[in-house]
Scaffold this motif. Sequence first.
Motif, PDB file in Angstrom:
ATOM      1  N   GLY A  24      19.159  41.857  37.552  1.00 62.74           N
ATOM      2  CA  GLY A  24      19.099  42.769  38.697  1.00 62.74           C
ATOM      3  C   GLY A  24      18.996  41.955  39.973  1.00 62.74           C
ATOM      4  O   GLY A  24      19.826  41.091  40.234  1.00 62.74           O
ATOM      5  N   ASN A  25      17.906  42.182  40.730  1.00 62.71           N
ATOM      6  CA  ASN A  25      17.727  41.404  41.962  1.00 62.71           C
ATOM      7  C   ASN A  25      16.684  40.299  41.794  1.00 62.71           C
ATOM      8  O   ASN A  25      16.167  39.764  42.753  1.00 62.71           O
ATOM      9  CB  ASN A  25      17.338  42.333  43.126  1.00 62.71           C
ATOM     10  N   LYS A  26      16.371  39.998  40.535  1.00 65.13           N
ATOM     11  CA  LYS A  26      15.380  38.948  40.253  1.00 65.13           C
ATOM     12  C   LYS A  26      16.083  37.677  39.771  1.00 65.13           C
ATOM     13  O   LYS A  26      16.873  37.718  38.842  1.00 65.13           O
ATOM     14  CB  LYS A  26      14.397  39.443  39.180  1.00 65.13           C
ATOM     15  N   VAL A  27      15.769  36.561  40.430  1.00 63.96           N
ATOM     16  CA  VAL A  27      16.338  35.274  40.032  1.00 63.96           C
ATOM     17  C   VAL A  27      15.220  34.432  39.443  1.00 63.96           C
ATOM     18  O   VAL A  27      14.159  34.278  40.061  1.00 63.96           O
ATOM     19  CB  VAL A  27      16.933  34.525  41.245  1.00 63.96           C
ATOM     20  N   THR A  28      15.444  33.881  38.253  1.00 62.90           N
ATOM     21  CA  THR A  28      14.456  33.013  37.623  1.00 62.90           C
ATOM     22  C   THR A  28      15.059  31.628  37.446  1.00 62.90           C
ATOM     23  O   THR A  28      16.160  31.493  36.902  1.00 62.90           O
ATOM     24  CB  THR A  28      14.051  33.560  36.238  1.00 62.90           C
ATOM     25  N   VAL A  29      14.348  30.615  37.914  1.00 62.66           N
ATOM     26  CA  VAL A  29      14.786  29.229  37.742  1.00 62.66           C
ATOM     27  C   VAL A  29      13.587  28.446  37.213  1.00 62.66           C
ATOM     28  O   VAL A  29      12.463  28.651  37.670  1.00 62.66           O
ATOM     29  CB  VAL A  29      15.228  28.602  39.084  1.00 62.66           C
ATOM     30  N   LYS A  36       9.035  41.115  23.896  1.00 59.91           N
ATOM     31  CA  LYS A  36       9.925  42.205  23.463  1.00 59.91           C
ATOM     32  C   LYS A  36      11.040  42.406  24.495  1.00 59.91           C
ATOM     33  O   LYS A  36      12.197  42.627  24.150  1.00 59.91           O
ATOM     34  CB  LYS A  36       9.143  43.518  23.282  1.00 59.91           C
ATOM     35  N   ARG A  37      10.664  42.330  25.767  1.00 59.41           N
ATOM     36  CA  ARG A  37      11.664  42.491  26.825  1.00 59.41           C
ATOM     37  C   ARG A  37      12.676  41.338  26.807  1.00 59.41           C
ATOM     38  O   ARG A  37      13.879  41.551  26.903  1.00 59.41           O
ATOM     39  CB  ARG A  37      10.988  42.559  28.197  1.00 59.41           C
ATOM     40  N   ALA A  38      12.174  40.109  26.677  1.00 60.86           N
ATOM     41  CA  ALA A  38      13.067  38.943  26.654  1.00 60.86           C
ATOM     42  C   ALA A  38      13.983  39.007  25.436  1.00 60.86           C
ATOM     43  O   ALA A  38      15.139  38.574  25.473  1.00 60.86           O
ATOM     44  CB  ALA A  38      12.249  37.651  26.642  1.00 60.86           C
ATOM     45  N   SER A  39      13.464  39.559  24.362  1.00 63.05           N
ATOM     46  CA  SER A  39      14.251  39.718  23.145  1.00 63.05           C
ATOM     47  C   SER A  39      15.490  40.574  23.421  1.00 63.05           C
ATOM     48  O   SER A  39      16.598  40.263  22.992  1.00 63.05           O
ATOM     49  CB  SER A  39      13.358  40.341  22.071  1.00 63.05           C
ATOM     50  N   GLN A  40      15.284  41.658  24.172  1.00 66.97           N
ATOM     51  CA  GLN A  40      16.402  42.527  24.563  1.00 66.97           C
ATOM     52  C   GLN A  40      17.377  41.791  25.475  1.00 66.97           C
ATOM     53  O   GLN A  40      18.588  41.828  25.277  1.00 66.97           O
ATOM     54  CB  GLN A  40      15.856  43.732  25.344  1.00 66.97           C
ATOM     55  N   GLN A  41      16.791  41.091  26.467  1.00 64.56           N
ATOM     56  CA  GLN A  41      17.620  40.458  27.490  1.00 64.56           C
ATOM     57  C   GLN A  41      18.470  39.325  26.919  1.00 64.56           C
ATOM     58  O   GLN A  41      19.619  39.147  27.315  1.00 64.56           O
ATOM     59  CB  GLN A  41      16.712  39.930  28.613  1.00 64.56           C
ATOM     60  N   PHE A  42      17.923  38.547  26.000  1.00 63.66           N
ATOM     61  CA  PHE A  42      18.627  37.361  25.517  1.00 63.66           C
ATOM     62  C   PHE A  42      19.177  37.505  24.102  1.00 63.66           C
ATOM     63  O   PHE A  42      19.796  36.587  23.584  1.00 63.66           O
ATOM     64  CB  PHE A  42      17.703  36.139  25.595  1.00 63.66           C
ATOM     65  N   GLY A  43      18.910  38.659  23.477  1.00 68.37           N
ATOM     66  CA  GLY A  43      19.446  38.881  22.145  1.00 68.37           C
ATOM     67  C   GLY A  43      18.874  37.963  21.072  1.00 68.37           C
ATOM     68  O   GLY A  43      19.592  37.516  20.176  1.00 68.37           O
ATOM     69  N   VAL A  45      15.652  38.999  45.449  1.00 69.72           N
ATOM     70  CA  VAL A  45      16.615  38.708  46.511  1.00 69.72           C
ATOM     71  C   VAL A  45      17.365  39.956  46.979  1.00 69.72           C
ATOM     72  O   VAL A  45      17.467  40.948  46.254  1.00 69.72           O
ATOM     73  CB  VAL A  45      17.633  37.635  46.054  1.00 69.72           C
ATOM     74  N   LYS A  46      17.889  39.832  48.201  1.00 72.50           N
ATOM     75  CA  LYS A  46      18.627  40.966  48.776  1.00 72.50           C
ATOM     76  C   LYS A  46      20.111  40.897  48.445  1.00 72.50           C
ATOM     77  O   LYS A  46      20.786  41.908  48.374  1.00 72.50           O
ATOM     78  CB  LYS A  46      18.407  40.998  50.294  1.00 72.50           C
ATOM     79  N   ASN A  47      20.658  39.673  48.265  1.00 73.14           N
ATOM     80  CA  ASN A  47      22.089  39.511  47.961  1.00 73.14           C
ATOM     81  C   ASN A  47      22.295  38.727  46.670  1.00 73.14           C
ATOM     82  O   ASN A  47      22.559  37.530  46.717  1.00 73.14           O
ATOM     83  CB  ASN A  47      22.800  38.772  49.102  1.00 73.14           C
ATOM     84  N   PRO A  48      22.175  39.367  45.541  1.00 78.11           N
ATOM     85  CA  PRO A  48      22.222  38.630  44.273  1.00 78.11           C
ATOM     86  C   PRO A  48      23.636  38.189  43.861  1.00 78.11           C
ATOM     87  O   PRO A  48      24.220  38.755  42.960  1.00 78.11           O
ATOM     88  CB  PRO A  48      21.618  39.617  43.266  1.00 78.11           C
ATOM     89  N   ASP A  49      24.144  37.170  44.518  1.00 82.25           N
ATOM     90  CA  ASP A  49      25.463  36.643  44.188  1.00 82.25           C
ATOM     91  C   ASP A  49      25.287  35.407  43.292  1.00 82.25           C
ATOM     92  O   ASP A  49      24.873  34.344  43.772  1.00 82.25           O
ATOM     93  CB  ASP A  49      26.182  36.280  45.498  1.00 82.25           C
ATOM     94  N   PRO A  50      25.587  35.538  41.986  1.00 80.42           N
ATOM     95  CA  PRO A  50      25.264  34.459  41.048  1.00 80.42           C
ATOM     96  C   PRO A  50      25.944  33.132  41.399  1.00 80.42           C
ATOM     97  O   PRO A  50      25.337  32.067  41.272  1.00 80.42           O
ATOM     98  CB  PRO A  50      25.748  34.989  39.693  1.00 80.42           C
TER      99      PRO A  50
END
Lengths: 304, 334
Positions: free
Chosen positions: A243-248, B293-300, A207-212
């Motif tokens: 960052g600018n990545k949103v996961t749902v 490994k990456r998710a491990s860092q991100q979510f502790g 996304v361009k505007n990552p406002d949570p």
Amino acid sequence: MTKIDVAIIGPGNIGSDLMYKVMRSSCLNMKLMTGIVESEGIKRAAKMGIETSTDGIDAVLDRDDIRIVFDATGAKAHLAHAPLLRKAGKIAIDMTPAAVGPYVVPCVNLDSLSQEMNFNMVTCGGQATVPIAYAVNQAADSSYTEIVSCISSKSAGPGTRANIDEFTETTAKALETVAGADRGKAVIILNPAEPPLMMTNTIYSIVKNPDPERINRAVQKIVEEVQKYVPGYKLRTPPILDGNKVTVIVEVEGAGDFLPKYSGNLDIINAAAVWVAQKLAVERLMKEKGPGVISAEAGEGRRG
Amino acid sequence: MKRKIKLVDVTLRDGSHAVGHSFTREQVARIAGALDRSGVEIIEVTHGDGLGGSSVNYGFSAVNDMELIEAAAGVIRKAKLGALLLPGIGTIRDLEEAYERGVRVLRVATHVTEADVAIQHIQAAKGKGMFAVGFLMMIHMAQPEKILEQARIFVDAGADYINLADSAGYLTPDGVRERVAVLTEHLSIPVGFHAHNNMGLAVANSIAAIEEGADYIDGSLRGLGAGAGNTQIEVLQAVIRRYGWESGADLDRLLEAAEKEVAPVMKRPQVIDADSLMLGYSGVYSSFLLHAKRASQQFGVAAKDILLELGKRKMVGGQEDMIVDVAYELSKGR
């Protein structure tokens, strides 16, 4: 109460599940089930007291009572059916990948398609993911949206299996044209685990505007919209911003009408189709007849 | 007559996982050129998850697959250039473009129970006159009879050989033997095998497969690949010689390619660390490793715990998205 008569062409799994859903509707009347051969689906409909035919689409065309037709056959067949239905003045709800008419995802663009006569239901994955992709795009402007749908092997029929590219290509297109992402990509995974897993869908948006705050609100709201017609639609993992990545991640449990509950993929496309039919029945057709005051929400029967 | 084994190199495909899909045109040209001179049969060049794999879910490629394929096609003289395609990720359109760029071997990979989704892709490849391979992944999750049934779907679609992949590096040599043997006994087309070294058994398992009649064996220089990597191809070549078999490849040239071309591009040593051992031990798809490994860092939460839970949930290849789901759930203590 006045009901609008509908027919289903194609008495397979999809057609049979649609039949049960239509029967629960308070503004649609399950009038006719038609196929091209005697089949389990035809017998099942007859046993439920529904008129049946093995004359395929011909059984529908010269019937003045039937106003809405669900086409649950195949893409090739629908390409032939679509002009005939249009000429006969029937509203067609296309369950196949033929995409003669525009893609419809009810909570996103149904209201903007008020003059259409042919609606394409995209794909099961499209129905599950486009709402979220749309909400995130509205809230944060997505330059890229990618979805991963995982369905249980048991709920993937021969049609899906023989044309798996159609799923990825159609869903990707709907992410762009309906959800509004600049670019879309779709992946489908079949998982054979026993007992079968519920359908899960992951929606990634760059996304361009990552406002949570805005993203969260938009996602919560659209989930409630989908739940109006798919009660088993559930937010499994709320928006995660990296960052600018949103996961749902959303999960779809089927209503268990005709198909088992793990077939959330088939349930959601059927529930969306019936919802489209109900809205049209109320807003377009009943207005002509003038019975007045029911809403599509009120038209939705109770689910078990 | 000496037994002839055909080596299929996956350094530039499975190895793509190990370098985070960062291969450049120049690296591909150098490595493919060195492999070609060393006499391997097939050189596979694609994103680790096959054509179309470049994505948020699997990691974006630094350089588009088609450009990398072109770079390889430009230097290969003797070997056949191959690509991998996972139906549900890549499409027939991708395979057609890959063909135009010079790919002549298409391996179509599905989960071990889902071969029928690949019929259209095998047929499309055959329609182009390509050498088409039916590739069954995660074979530890199915019994030999089931694997035979699924392999026959590929045979009927027109596949030229069947490749069995121990994608989680879970199997012991006995498990490999019974799975390969049922195919070599009942099928009229050749069989291949693809190992992961998560339990330290990649070479041994490859030898077991050969002894049961497998003709095509996957390997990679330095073992570069997902998880603890694949069968190290230069080691396999030495062992093949020790057994008195032939592969047509030259050991010295493989060693040189590994040393001069692959060692410098590696981002980490290709070893069996605790997490990659856990892949093999709990039967988890090898390319989940770096994502976990990456998710491990991100979510502790510990990568090991994420991998164990993925194994319990019976996740299959391609379900990298569920790593975030599991990590999120573990972090919430749900």
